[in-house]
Enzyme design. Structure first.
Site, mmCIF file in Angstrom:
data_model
loop_
_atom_site.group_PDB
_atom_site.id
_atom_site.type_symbol
_atom_site.label_atom_id
_atom_site.label_comp_id
_atom_site.label_asym_id
_atom_site.label_seq_id
_atom_site.Cartn_x
_atom_site.Cartn_y
_atom_site.Cartn_z
ATOM 1 N N CYS A 1 10.504 1.831 4.028
ATOM 2 C CA CYS A 1 10.290 0.714 3.103
ATOM 3 C C CYS A 1 11.070 0.902 1.803
ATOM 4 O O CYS A 1 11.140 -0.017 0.993
ATOM 5 C CB CYS A 1 8.799 0.570 2.801
ATOM 6 S SG CYS A 1 7.807 0.312 4.274
ATOM 7 N N HIS B 1 7.748 -2.476 -4.031
ATOM 8 C CA HIS B 1 7.599 -2.692 -2.592
ATOM 9 C C HIS B 1 6.216 -3.271 -2.321
ATOM 10 O O HIS B 1 5.211 -2.841 -2.906
ATOM 11 C CB HIS B 1 7.790 -1.358 -1.864
ATOM 12 C CG HIS B 1 7.359 -1.402 -0.448
ATOM 13 N ND1 HIS B 1 7.779 -2.380 0.429
ATOM 14 C CD2 HIS B 1 6.502 -0.612 0.254
ATOM 15 C CE1 HIS B 1 7.222 -2.176 1.612
ATOM 16 N NE2 HIS B 1 6.440 -1.107 1.525
ATOM 17 N N ASN C 1 3.579 -6.688 4.599
ATOM 18 C CA ASN C 1 4.540 -5.634 4.252
ATOM 19 C C ASN C 1 5.749 -5.772 5.180
ATOM 20 O O ASN C 1 5.648 -5.507 6.376
ATOM 21 C CB ASN C 1 3.850 -4.271 4.431
ATOM 22 C CG ASN C 1 4.787 -3.099 4.187
ATOM 23 O OD1 ASN C 1 5.999 -3.257 4.126
ATOM 24 N ND2 ASN C 1 4.211 -1.911 4.065
#
Ligand SMILES: CC(C)(COP(=O)(O)OP(=O)(O)OC[C@H]1O[C@@H](n2cnc3c(N)ncnc32)[C@H](O)[C@@H]1OP(=O)(O)O)[C@@H](O)C(=O)NCCC(=O)NCCS
Length: 352
Positions: free
Chosen positions: A141, A277, A308
């Site tokens: 990520c 993030h 996500n």
């Protein structure tokens, strides 16, 4: 002209010998900034209600623990390549740069399901980026923020005049939809930026790293070799130790964010946006509090609608903030990515 003496190796104290011929530096080496931004959001919205037909959970539990109300999962025609090409074409148009003027395409992803070649090579080809080097990076990520750092340094170092950075995931291919510890968190999508020369620096120094002692905290249920040796069992899927990730991200990423601010010479109250993030709304809240972010600074919270999206989450969040007018074009934003590795990268940027 005699070559300049390089600095001593900080670990050994030894001076490297200068015996070869002088190598020409690339000139000019201008500062870099983000010139354009584009995204692709898959069509299919998967609500918490729908998700709870696959796993034993509830809309209330998912909202309360993560802030996620829905995510998007790509349909068969929305391949990783197709989503990336659409996001990249939008970023090029936004920057006013032709594909043939791109010097390098960097794709951050963990869901390109071919070991080789890179998906960046195919994306560059489909875009008509015929003069570009192309390669992928794997930093979970945190991949997009890693790629932005590379893009900045390539422009500033003279390796490429324009760098196309893409963060893209089809993570729905990589989740076990019956796994109640992961299925509700992830979503698909793609985001891209064009990095190019600027009058003054628009991307600060990166603060990054990886803690391989926590290698297994986000990973796969089994590796592909184990699957090849025993193909009768389930194929590998993503898995994570949610609480360990939560603790690490909530506490250890704040000093990283502060160091990125310091490296850019920016204080927290000078920010026009905070774009972390999008892992979990509660992680975002914890970071905002620990950073002592002034109440007036807008914070990206696209996790509510997109889940996500791993390497795509920062550019998707950036685009949402710009589109809704939450964060001004030309404003100063702090970016931070963190995830598998456990790896992380943060930098301050001028928004496109
Ligand atoms: C995954 C996450 C939401 C789980 O939340 P949590 O509060 O840590 O939940 P726990 O795993 O401690 O489980 C708490 C309880 O909820 C239950 N539970 C777990 N998953 C559930 C689900 N999908 N629905 C309902 N209940 C669930 C557990 O069984 C447990 O029940 P118990 O108390 O009766 O034993 C959270 O850990 C998280 O967001 N971690 C970070 C993940 C992340 O960001 N990953 C990507 C990083 S890039």
């Amino acid at each position: 002209m005699p070559a300049q003496t390089p600095p001593a190796n900080p670990d050994t104290g030894r001076m490297p010998a200068l015996t070869g011929r002088e190598i020409a530096a690339a000139h000019p080496t201008p500062p870099a900034r983000i010139l354009g931004l584009g995204v692709y959001r898959p069509r299919r919205v998967v609500t918490n209600e729908e998700l709870c037909t696959f796993i034993d959970s509830t809309d209330e539990w998912i909202r309360a623990r993560t802030g996620i109300t829905q995510r998007r999962w790509a349909e068969p025609d929305e391949t990783l390549t197709a989503m990336s090409v659409q996001a990249a074409a939008a970023a090029l148009a936004d920057a006013g740069i032709a594909a043939s003027d791109v010097g390098c395409v960097v794709v951050a992803t963990v869901t390109h399901l071919e070991q080789t070649p890179s998906i960046a090579a195919l994306i560059a080809h489909q875009l008509g980026a015929v003069n570009a080097a192309a390669f992928d990076i794997s930093a979970g990520c945190a991949g997009f923020c890693h790629a932005v750092a590379l893009g900045r340094d390539m422009v500033q170092g003279g390796s490429a005049r324009h760098v196309l950075v893409i963060g893209a995931e089809r993570i729905s291919d990589f989740i076990d939809r019956q796994d109640r510890t992961t299925a509700f968190i992830f979503g698909d999508g793609a985001g891209a930026v064009v990095i190019g020369p600027a009058d003054r620096p628009g991307i600060g120094p990166v603060v990054w790293g990886a803690d391989g002692s926590q290698y297994g905290v986000i990973g796969q249920t089994r590796d592909w070799k184990a699957f090849m040796d025993e193909p009768t069992g389930p194929r590998p899927f993503i898995q994570m130790s949610g609480q360990q990730v939560f603790r690490w991200a909530s506490y250890e990423m704040v000093p990283v964010a502060n160091r990125a601010l310091q490296a850019a010479g920016i204080t927290v109250d000078e920010l026009d946006a905070f774009i972390p993030h999008q892992a979990n709304m509660r992680i975002i809240d914890a970071m905002v509090k620990a950073l002592k972010l002034p109440a007036g600074v807008p914070v990206a919270r696209s996790i509510a609608e997109l889940g996500n999206t791993s390497a795509a989450s920062v550019p998707l969040a950036m685009e949402q903030m710009r589109r809704t007018g939450e964060a001004p074009s030309g404003g100063t934003a702090l970016l931070i990515g963190f995830g598998a590795g456990l790896s992380y990268a943060a930098q301050v940027v001028t928004l496109p």
